[in-house]
Design an enzyme around this catalytic site. Structure first.
Site, PDB file in Angstrom:
ATOM      1  N   GLY A   1      67.859  74.274  63.783  1.00 35.50           N
ATOM      2  CA  GLY A   1      67.417  73.478  64.920  1.00 35.50           C
ATOM      3  C   GLY A   1      66.255  74.051  65.705  1.00 35.50           C
TER       4      GLY A   1
ATOM      5  N   GLU B   1      54.689  72.812  62.891  1.00 39.20           N
ATOM      6  CA  GLU B   1      55.838  71.944  63.180  1.00 39.20           C
ATOM      7  C   GLU B   1      56.179  71.894  64.669  1.00 39.20           C
ATOM      8  OE1 GLU B   1      59.280  72.180  60.538  1.00 39.20           O
ATOM      9  OE2 GLU B   1      58.112  73.458  59.222  1.00 39.20           O
TER      10      GLU B   1
ATOM     11  N   HIS C   1      57.938  67.035  58.182  1.00 37.73           N
ATOM     12  CA  HIS C   1      58.017  67.597  56.831  1.00 37.73           C
ATOM     13  C   HIS C   1      57.097  68.814  56.762  1.00 37.73           C
ATOM     14  CE1 HIS C   1      58.779  67.672  52.552  1.00 37.73           C
ATOM     15  NE2 HIS C   1      57.499  67.953  52.400  1.00 37.73           N
TER      16      HIS C   1
HETATM   17  C1  GAR Z   1      61.918  72.488  58.969  1.00 34.43           C
HETATM   18  O1  GAR Z   1      60.997  73.341  58.345  1.00 34.43           O
HETATM   19  C2  GAR Z   1      61.639  71.050  58.601  1.00 34.43           C
HETATM   20  O2  GAR Z   1      60.276  70.768  58.483  1.00 34.43           O
HETATM   21  C3  GAR Z   1      62.336  70.955  57.268  1.00 34.43           C
HETATM   22  O3  GAR Z   1      63.553  71.651  57.469  1.00 34.43           O
HETATM   23  C4  GAR Z   1      63.331  72.716  58.411  1.00 34.43           C
HETATM   24  C5  GAR Z   1      64.387  72.647  59.478  1.00 34.43           C
HETATM   25  O4  GAR Z   1      64.318  73.741  60.350  1.00 34.43           O
HETATM   26  N1  GAR Z   1      62.532  69.584  56.891  1.00 34.43           N
HETATM   27  C6  GAR Z   1      62.434  69.156  55.637  1.00 34.43           C
HETATM   28  O5  GAR Z   1      62.236  69.892  54.688  1.00 34.43           O
HETATM   29  C7  GAR Z   1      62.600  67.641  55.467  1.00 34.43           C
HETATM   30  N2  GAR Z   1      62.240  67.238  54.153  1.00 34.43           N
HETATM   31  P1  GAR Z   1      64.972  73.706  61.797  1.00 34.43           P
HETATM   32  O6  GAR Z   1      66.439  73.296  61.639  1.00 34.43           O
HETATM   33  O7  GAR Z   1      64.856  75.121  62.287  1.00 34.43           O
HETATM   34  O8  GAR Z   1      64.198  72.738  62.663  1.00 34.43           O
END
Ligand code: GAR
Length: 201
Positions: free
Chosen positions: A12, A181, A110
């Site tokens: 998260g 991100e 993404h």
């Molecule tokens: C992030 O890097 C997000 O971009 C990726 O999962 C991670 C979650 O991290 N999403 C994908 O790969 C979707 N296809 P977080 O729980 O620390 O935000």
């Protein structure tokens, strides 16, 4: 006030970037109504509770079939009259019925520059493994609307990030989060909340 629901599966950190953005004013006119995880152990749920936001788990493990899980997820989301659903590291395929009910009201972050390293099988660290294996020198992140394909909806924002010599999937993942991100996801939400990106329709 834009009412958002955030769907998460793991740590998260993108959810945290949203909370931080709301608190420091980079995301204006926005309220997180609910955080929903498919994974009861997701640390993201703790982050939600720390911000006094309702934190729910809707897991496929609780249901006998995928159809029943999909129905429960949609019913849960429907309870909150959300303007926008934000997928912040939600690693579950969004049910078609939800996409039809919330057209151009679901956004996803993404961790690559779509259309590179996206689609079926590209999620989390696998995206960065793919980028390093291919030898790209620049990668990044993308915020896009969710349609019925995988990572195929209209692109809203992108940010490029340099690959460094000696990067591992983990070091690259961290840099993409920090430099892309955690910046463009809050920015997209702020732009939507303030009429600079149109949703719905
Ligand atoms: C992030 O890097 C997000 O971009 C990726 O999962 C991670 C979650 O991290 N999403 C994908 O790969 C979707 N296809 P977080 O729980 O620390 O935000």
């Amino acid at each position: 006030m834009l009412k958002i629901g955030v769907l998460v599966s793991g740590g998260g950190t993108n959810l945290q970037a949203i909370f931080d953005g709301i608190e420091n004013g980079t995301i204006r006119n926005t309220k997180v109504e609910v955080v929903i995880s498919n994974n009861a152990g997701a640390y993201a749920l703790e982050r939600a509770k720390n911000h006094n936001v309702e934190a729910l788990c809707v897991s496929p493990k609780q249901y006998e079939s995928r159809e029943l899980f999909n129905q429960a997820l949609l019913e849960t989301v429907d309870q909150y009259s959300l303007d926008l659903i934000v997928l912040a590291g939600f690693l579950v395929t969004i049910p078609a019925a939800m996409i039809q009910k919330y057209p151009n009201r679901i956004i996803n972050i993404h961790p690559s520059l779509i259309p590179s390293f996206c689609g079926v099988g590209y999620y989390g660290l696998k995206v960065h493994e793919g980028a390093l294996k291919r030898g790209v020198k620049v990668t990044g992140a993308t915020v896009h609307f969710v349609d019925e394909g995988v990572d195929s909806g209209p692109i809203l924002l992108q940010e490029a990030v340099n690959v460094h010599p000696g990067d591992t999937p983990k070091t690259l993942q961290q840099r993409v989060m920090e430099e892309a991100e955690w910046i463009i996801l809050p920015k997209a939400i702020d732009m939507i909340a303030n009429g600079l990106i149109r949703i719905g329709g």
